[in-house]
Design a protein around this motif. Structure first.
Motif, PDB file in Angstrom:
ATOM      1  N   GLN A   1    -115.215  31.262  45.211  1.00 20.90           N
ATOM      2  CA  GLN A   1    -116.088  32.397  44.957  1.00 20.90           C
ATOM      3  C   GLN A   1    -115.703  33.595  45.820  1.00 20.90           C
ATOM      4  O   GLN A   1    -115.822  34.743  45.382  1.00 20.90           O
ATOM      5  N   VAL A   2    -115.265  33.316  47.039  1.00 19.33           N
ATOM      6  CA  VAL A   2    -114.728  34.367  47.891  1.00 19.33           C
ATOM      7  C   VAL A   2    -113.265  34.563  47.524  1.00 19.33           C
ATOM      8  O   VAL A   2    -112.506  33.607  47.423  1.00 19.33           O
ATOM      9  N   GLN A   3    -112.899  35.794  47.339  1.00 19.87           N
ATOM     10  CA  GLN A   3    -111.546  36.113  46.924  1.00 19.87           C
ATOM     11  C   GLN A   3    -110.997  37.262  47.757  1.00 19.87           C
ATOM     12  O   GLN A   3    -111.688  38.253  47.990  1.00 19.87           O
ATOM     13  N   LEU A   4    -109.764  37.101  48.204  1.00 15.74           N
ATOM     14  CA  LEU A   4    -109.042  38.159  48.890  1.00 15.74           C
ATOM     15  C   LEU A   4    -107.894  38.587  47.991  1.00 15.74           C
ATOM     16  O   LEU A   4    -107.116  37.750  47.534  1.00 15.74           O
ATOM     17  N   VAL A   5    -107.786  39.872  47.754  1.00 20.01           N
ATOM     18  CA  VAL A   5    -106.755  40.395  46.871  1.00 20.01           C
ATOM     19  C   VAL A   5    -105.951  41.450  47.610  1.00 20.01           C
ATOM     20  O   VAL A   5    -106.495  42.476  48.014  1.00 20.01           O
ATOM     21  N   GLU A   6    -104.659  41.182  47.765  1.00 21.73           N
ATOM     22  CA  GLU A   6    -103.761  42.130  48.417  1.00 21.73           C
ATOM     23  C   GLU A   6    -103.164  43.086  47.402  1.00 21.73           C
ATOM     24  O   GLU A   6    -102.996  42.750  46.231  1.00 21.73           O
ATOM     25  N   SER A   7    -102.806  44.254  47.880  1.00 21.81           N
ATOM     26  CA  SER A   7    -102.109  45.229  47.063  1.00 21.81           C
ATOM     27  C   SER A   7    -101.279  46.127  47.964  1.00 21.81           C
ATOM     28  O   SER A   7    -101.466  46.145  49.177  1.00 21.81           O
ATOM     29  N   GLY A   8    -100.369  46.862  47.371  1.00 21.04           N
ATOM     30  CA  GLY A   8     -99.579  47.825  48.112  1.00 21.04           C
ATOM     31  C   GLY A   8     -98.159  47.410  48.397  1.00 21.04           C
ATOM     32  O   GLY A   8     -97.377  48.204  48.936  1.00 21.04           O
ATOM     33  N   GLY A   9     -97.807  46.186  48.055  1.00 21.02           N
ATOM     34  CA  GLY A   9     -96.444  45.744  48.270  1.00 21.02           C
ATOM     35  C   GLY A   9     -95.487  46.428  47.320  1.00 21.02           C
ATOM     36  O   GLY A   9     -95.886  47.060  46.348  1.00 21.02           O
ATOM     37  N   GLY A  10     -94.208  46.300  47.620  1.00 19.11           N
ATOM     38  CA  GLY A  10     -93.202  46.907  46.780  1.00 19.11           C
ATOM     39  C   GLY A  10     -91.867  46.978  47.473  1.00 19.11           C
ATOM     40  O   GLY A  10     -91.641  46.326  48.488  1.00 19.11           O
ATOM     41  N   LEU A  11     -90.989  47.787  46.909  1.00 17.88           N
ATOM     42  CA  LEU A  11     -89.638  47.973  47.429  1.00 17.88           C
ATOM     43  C   LEU A  11     -89.567  49.278  48.204  1.00 17.88           C
ATOM     44  O   LEU A  11     -89.934  50.334  47.679  1.00 17.88           O
ATOM     45  N   VAL A  12     -89.099  49.198  49.441  1.00 18.74           N
ATOM     46  CA  VAL A  12     -88.953  50.386  50.278  1.00 18.74           C
ATOM     47  C   VAL A  12     -87.601  50.356  50.968  1.00 18.74           C
ATOM     48  O   VAL A  12     -86.990  49.301  51.126  1.00 18.74           O
ATOM     49  N   GLN A  13     -87.140  51.518  51.381  1.00 13.51           N
ATOM     50  CA  GLN A  13     -85.897  51.625  52.118  1.00 13.51           C
ATOM     51  C   GLN A  13     -86.120  51.297  53.586  1.00 13.51           C
ATOM     52  O   GLN A  13     -87.211  51.484  54.120  1.00 13.51           O
ATOM     53  N   ALA A  14     -85.089  50.790  54.227  1.00 14.99           N
ATOM     54  CA  ALA A  14     -85.159  50.566  55.665  1.00 14.99           C
ATOM     55  C   ALA A  14     -85.527  51.861  56.372  1.00 14.99           C
ATOM     56  O   ALA A  14     -85.020  52.930  56.044  1.00 14.99           O
ATOM     57  N   GLY A  15     -86.424  51.748  57.338  1.00 18.21           N
ATOM     58  CA  GLY A  15     -86.916  52.917  58.032  1.00 18.21           C
ATOM     59  C   GLY A  15     -88.134  53.539  57.391  1.00 18.21           C
ATOM     60  O   GLY A  15     -88.760  54.428  57.982  1.00 18.21           O
ATOM     61  N   GLY A  16     -88.467  53.079  56.213  1.00 14.91           N
ATOM     62  CA  GLY A  16     -89.604  53.618  55.495  1.00 14.91           C
ATOM     63  C   GLY A  16     -90.913  52.988  55.910  1.00 14.91           C
ATOM     64  O   GLY A  16     -90.975  52.150  56.812  1.00 14.91           O
ATOM     65  N   SER A  17     -91.965  53.389  55.222  1.00 16.01           N
ATOM     66  CA  SER A  17     -93.311  52.936  55.540  1.00 16.01           C
ATOM     67  C   SER A  17     -94.010  52.417  54.295  1.00 16.01           C
ATOM     68  O   SER A  17     -93.681  52.792  53.175  1.00 16.01           O
ATOM     69  N   LEU A  18     -94.983  51.577  54.531  1.00 21.25           N
ATOM     70  CA  LEU A  18     -95.753  51.000  53.449  1.00 21.25           C
ATOM     71  C   LEU A  18     -97.127  50.637  53.981  1.00 21.25           C
ATOM     72  O   LEU A  18     -97.263  50.254  55.145  1.00 21.25           O
ATOM     73  N   ARG A  19     -98.126  50.750  53.139  1.00 21.54           N
ATOM     74  CA  ARG A  19     -99.480  50.395  53.514  1.00 21.54           C
ATOM     75  C   ARG A  19    -100.011  49.318  52.583  1.00 21.54           C
ATOM     76  O   ARG A  19    -100.112  49.532  51.374  1.00 21.54           O
ATOM     77  N   LEU A  20    -100.347  48.179  53.155  1.00 20.88           N
ATOM     78  CA  LEU A  20    -100.926  47.086  52.400  1.00 20.88           C
ATOM     79  C   LEU A  20    -102.439  47.115  52.526  1.00 20.88           C
ATOM     80  O   LEU A  20    -102.985  47.472  53.560  1.00 20.88           O
ATOM     81  N   GLU A  80    -100.683  48.923  58.003  1.00 17.69           N
ATOM     82  CA  GLU A  80     -99.757  50.039  57.891  1.00 17.69           C
ATOM     83  C   GLU A  80     -98.465  49.662  58.588  1.00 17.69           C
ATOM     84  O   GLU A  80     -98.466  49.356  59.780  1.00 17.69           O
ATOM     85  N   MET A  81     -97.389  49.696  57.838  1.00 17.18           N
ATOM     86  CA  MET A  81     -96.092  49.286  58.330  1.00 17.18           C
ATOM     87  C   MET A  81     -95.167  50.487  58.359  1.00 17.18           C
ATOM     88  O   MET A  81     -95.050  51.208  57.369  1.00 17.18           O
ATOM     89  N   SER A  82     -94.503  50.686  59.469  1.00 16.25           N
ATOM     90  CA  SER A  82     -93.556  51.781  59.610  1.00 16.25           C
ATOM     91  C   SER A  82     -92.254  51.260  60.192  1.00 16.25           C
ATOM     92  O   SER A  82     -92.194  50.153  60.728  1.00 16.25           O
ATOM     93  N   ASN A  83     -91.221  52.100  60.086  1.00 16.44           N
ATOM     94  CA  ASN A  83     -89.888  51.720  60.557  1.00 16.44           C
ATOM     95  C   ASN A  83     -89.516  50.328  60.056  1.00 16.44           C
ATOM     96  O   ASN A  83     -89.072  49.464  60.818  1.00 16.44           O
ATOM     97  N   LEU A  84     -89.678  50.137  58.783  1.00 19.24           N
ATOM     98  CA  LEU A  84     -89.450  48.821  58.192  1.00 19.24           C
ATOM     99  C   LEU A  84     -87.979  48.427  58.263  1.00 19.24           C
ATOM    100  O   LEU A  84     -87.089  49.266  58.145  1.00 19.24           O
ATOM    101  N   ARG A  85     -87.763  47.151  58.451  1.00 18.11           N
ATOM    102  CA  ARG A  85     -86.436  46.574  58.551  1.00 18.11           C
ATOM    103  C   ARG A  85     -86.238  45.548  57.450  1.00 18.11           C
ATOM    104  O   ARG A  85     -87.198  44.979  56.957  1.00 18.11           O
TER     105      ARG A  85
END
Length: 120
Positions: A1-20, A80-85
């Motif tokens: 009944q409790v559900q956690l749903v992630e979003s925001g993933g994807g393809l990014v360039q090294a050094g880029g940022s992404l927010r999940l 929030e992810m930055s300087n991704l490797r």
């Protein structure tokens, strides 16, 4: 009944940022420790970050690059992810733990995961 749903993933360039984002439904999780884990191909699932009454805490590999936050009004936690490797490439999972200690050792709830791919 409790559900956690992630979003925001994807393809990014090294050094880029992404927010999940991870939104919970079915229960208010404001008093739960919330966290993020990840699992890379051929690797075991590893802890990434947590947020609770204790504050925030990060694994050594992401400290200084990732930031966890939450919006209790929206029952949502962010990463929030930055300087991704390229080594950050993994399926990222949201989790919640009801432990009053404010740690996330045996999560009560897990999300389905969202893929993050970092290109060279």
């Amino acid at each position: 009944q409790v559900q956690l749903v992630e979003s925001g993933g994807g393809l990014v360039q090294a050094g880029g940022s992404l927010r999940l984002s991870c939104t919970a439904s079915g229960r208010t999780l404001s008093n739960y420790t919330m966290g993020w884990f990840r699992q890379a191909p051929g690797k075991e699932r590893e802890f990434v970050a947590r947020i609770s009454w204790r504050g925030t805490y990060y694994s050594d590999s992401v400290r200084g690059r990732f930031s966890i936050s939450r919006d209790n009004a929206k029952n949502t936690v962010f990463l929030e992810m930055s300087n991704l490797r390229p080594e950050d490439t993994a399926v990222y999972y949201c989790a919640a733990d009801q432990s009053p200690l404010g740690v996330i050792r045996t999560p009560t709830y897990w999300g389905q995961g969202t893929q993050v791919t970092v290109s060279s």
